[in-house]
Design a protein around this motif. Structure first.
Motif, PDB file in Angstrom:
ATOM      1  N   PHE A  36      38.231 -53.270 -29.723  1.00 13.61           N
ATOM      2  CA  PHE A  36      38.483 -51.900 -30.166  1.00 13.61           C
ATOM      3  C   PHE A  36      39.827 -51.388 -29.658  1.00 13.61           C
ATOM      4  CE2 PHE A  36      33.972 -51.447 -31.350  1.00 13.61           C
ATOM      5  CZ  PHE A  36      34.110 -50.719 -32.517  1.00 13.61           C
ATOM      6  N   ILE A  37      40.176 -51.759 -28.437  1.00 12.18           N
ATOM      7  CA  ILE A  37      41.477 -51.359 -27.894  1.00 12.18           C
ATOM      8  C   ILE A  37      42.591 -51.976 -28.726  1.00 12.18           C
ATOM      9  CG2 ILE A  37      43.041 -51.584 -25.924  1.00 12.18           C
ATOM     10  CD1 ILE A  37      40.554 -51.497 -24.105  1.00 12.18           C
ATOM     11  N   VAL A  38      42.439 -53.262 -29.051  1.00  8.86           N
ATOM     12  CA  VAL A  38      43.456 -53.960 -29.846  1.00  8.86           C
ATOM     13  C   VAL A  38      43.549 -53.358 -31.246  1.00  8.86           C
ATOM     14  CG1 VAL A  38      44.086 -56.167 -30.892  1.00  8.86           C
ATOM     15  CG2 VAL A  38      43.240 -56.100 -28.546  1.00  8.86           C
ATOM     16  N   VAL A  39      42.400 -53.016 -31.833  1.00 11.14           N
ATOM     17  CA  VAL A  39      42.399 -52.396 -33.167  1.00 11.14           C
ATOM     18  C   VAL A  39      43.155 -51.074 -33.136  1.00 11.14           C
ATOM     19  CG1 VAL A  39      40.954 -51.301 -34.925  1.00 11.14           C
ATOM     20  CG2 VAL A  39      40.296 -53.505 -33.977  1.00 11.14           C
ATOM     21  N   MET A  40      42.911 -50.268 -32.108  1.00 13.38           N
ATOM     22  CA  MET A  40      43.612 -48.985 -31.986  1.00 13.38           C
ATOM     23  C   MET A  40      45.128 -49.202 -31.856  1.00 13.38           C
ATOM     24  SD  MET A  40      41.340 -46.666 -32.280  1.00 13.38           S
ATOM     25  CE  MET A  40      40.698 -47.826 -33.477  1.00 13.38           C
ATOM     26  N   MET A  41      45.486 -50.261 -31.159  1.00 12.36           N
ATOM     27  CA  MET A  41      46.912 -50.577 -31.013  1.00 12.36           C
ATOM     28  C   MET A  41      47.512 -50.997 -32.356  1.00 12.36           C
ATOM     29  SD  MET A  41      46.778 -52.690 -27.396  1.00 12.36           S
ATOM     30  CE  MET A  41      48.551 -52.944 -27.282  1.00 12.36           C
ATOM     31  N   PHE A 128      40.878 -39.640 -33.700  1.00 14.36           N
ATOM     32  CA  PHE A 128      39.802 -40.337 -33.014  1.00 14.36           C
ATOM     33  C   PHE A 128      38.425 -39.803 -33.416  1.00 14.36           C
ATOM     34  CE2 PHE A 128      43.454 -41.150 -30.227  1.00 14.36           C
ATOM     35  CZ  PHE A 128      43.386 -42.536 -30.138  1.00 14.36           C
ATOM     36  N   GLN A 129      38.332 -38.513 -33.657  1.00 15.32           N
ATOM     37  CA  GLN A 129      37.066 -37.954 -34.132  1.00 15.32           C
ATOM     38  C   GLN A 129      36.713 -38.503 -35.510  1.00 15.32           C
ATOM     39  OE1 GLN A 129      38.158 -33.785 -33.794  1.00 15.32           O
ATOM     40  NE2 GLN A 129      36.763 -33.502 -32.048  1.00 15.32           N
ATOM     41  N   THR A 130      37.711 -38.607 -36.364  1.00 12.20           N
ATOM     42  CA  THR A 130      37.497 -39.170 -37.709  1.00 12.20           C
ATOM     43  C   THR A 130      37.039 -40.612 -37.616  1.00 12.20           C
ATOM     44  OG1 THR A 130      39.230 -37.740 -38.621  1.00 12.20           O
ATOM     45  CG2 THR A 130      38.580 -39.661 -39.928  1.00 12.20           C
ATOM     46  N   LEU A 131      37.700 -41.341 -36.741  1.00 10.50           N
ATOM     47  CA  LEU A 131      37.377 -42.762 -36.579  1.00 10.50           C
ATOM     48  C   LEU A 131      35.955 -42.938 -36.063  1.00 10.50           C
ATOM     49  CD1 LEU A 131      38.835 -45.505 -36.895  1.00 10.50           C
ATOM     50  CD2 LEU A 131      39.366 -45.383 -34.454  1.00 10.50           C
ATOM     51  N   TRP A 132      35.590 -42.165 -35.056  1.00  5.48           N
ATOM     52  CA  TRP A 132      34.298 -42.335 -34.388  1.00  5.48           C
ATOM     53  C   TRP A 132      33.129 -41.813 -35.223  1.00  5.48           C
ATOM     54  CZ3 TRP A 132      32.647 -45.331 -30.672  1.00  5.48           C
ATOM     55  CH2 TRP A 132      31.412 -45.067 -30.068  1.00  5.48           C
ATOM     56  N   TYR A 133      33.305 -40.638 -35.824  1.00 10.14           N
ATOM     57  CA  TYR A 133      32.185 -39.993 -36.524  1.00 10.14           C
ATOM     58  C   TYR A 133      32.110 -40.303 -38.020  1.00 10.14           C
ATOM     59  CZ  TYR A 133      31.739 -37.220 -32.253  1.00 10.14           C
ATOM     60  OH  TYR A 133      31.569 -36.829 -30.946  1.00 10.14           O
TER      61      TYR A 133
END
Length: 213
Positions: A36-41, A128-133
């Motif tokens: 997930f960290i790599v994806v965010m990067m 991040f809210q869009t991504l998570w929810y």
């Protein structure tokens, strides 16, 4: 097969199989976090961060896991960094699977229609809210098949940690074969244990996929 032989060695091999399951579960947890960290990067708008994320997946998907384990366990002491066989195994497996899982997650995220992002933005949600929810809940079912394949491969890849003195099913099988002089039975039983583990993971992940569909 000799029943007494089986009674003597199956419990020992079962303990090795337990260590393999332990390695798999821990590596999966750390691997998903890293992924997930790599994806965010890789999805970042900051160019240098995106380049680092891209390099990470390119490098670790393109190099053998065995070499990574050797670098961590045998190579790092050259620069005064010493890892136990257990730590090197967990780190190597986690890094390796994270590179593959990251691509599966990234592909699933990119498959979501862009209008979902636009709709979330109009509702006042940040990235991040869009991504998570909004995005990730829609991606779970799409990424499960690809991620499942990586998890199954990881179970079998744990056999490589025997090369760095890590106790697992494979290393236990090798020791028992050397002691008993009956490698056929020992490695056959080990194969059955690996088959049981991969079948359990496959069945569980298929059930999760069915539930989330």
């Amino acid at each position: 097969m000799d029943i007494n032989f089986l009674n003597q060695y199956i419990p020992i091999l079962a303990h090795g199989a337990f260590k393999t399951v332990e390695l798999t579960f821990i590596s999966i947890i750390f691997g998903i976090i890293l992924a997930f960290i790599v994806v965010m990067m890789k999805l970042s708008n900051i160019k240098i961060i995106k380049i680092i994320g891209t390099f990470y997946t390119w490098f670790f998907r393109g190099t053998p896991l065995l070499i990574l384990l050797f670098i961590l366990y045998f190579g790092l002491p050259q620069i005064d960094i010493r890892l136990s066989s257990y730590s090197a195994a967990i780190l190597g497996l986690s890094i390796n699977i994270s590179a593959y899982v990251a691509e599966a997650i990234r592909g699933a995220i990119l498959s979501v229609d862009k209008c979902q992002w636009e709709a979330a933005e109009t509702e006042g949600l940040n990235y991040f809210q869009t991504l998570w929810y909004i995005i990730i809940p829609q991606c779970v079912n799409r990424m499960i098949p690809a991620v499942s394949n990586e998890f199954i491969a990881l179970i079998k890849d744990t056999a490589l940690v025997s090369t760095i003195a890590m106790t697992d099913l494979m290393s236990t099988s090798q020791k028992m074969a050397n002691v008993s002089f009956r490698p056929l039975e020992i490695f056959f039983i080990a194969a059955i244990f690996y088959l049981m583990m991969t079948t359990f993971f496959t069945t569980t992940l298929k059930y999760i996929e069915k539930v989330t569909s």
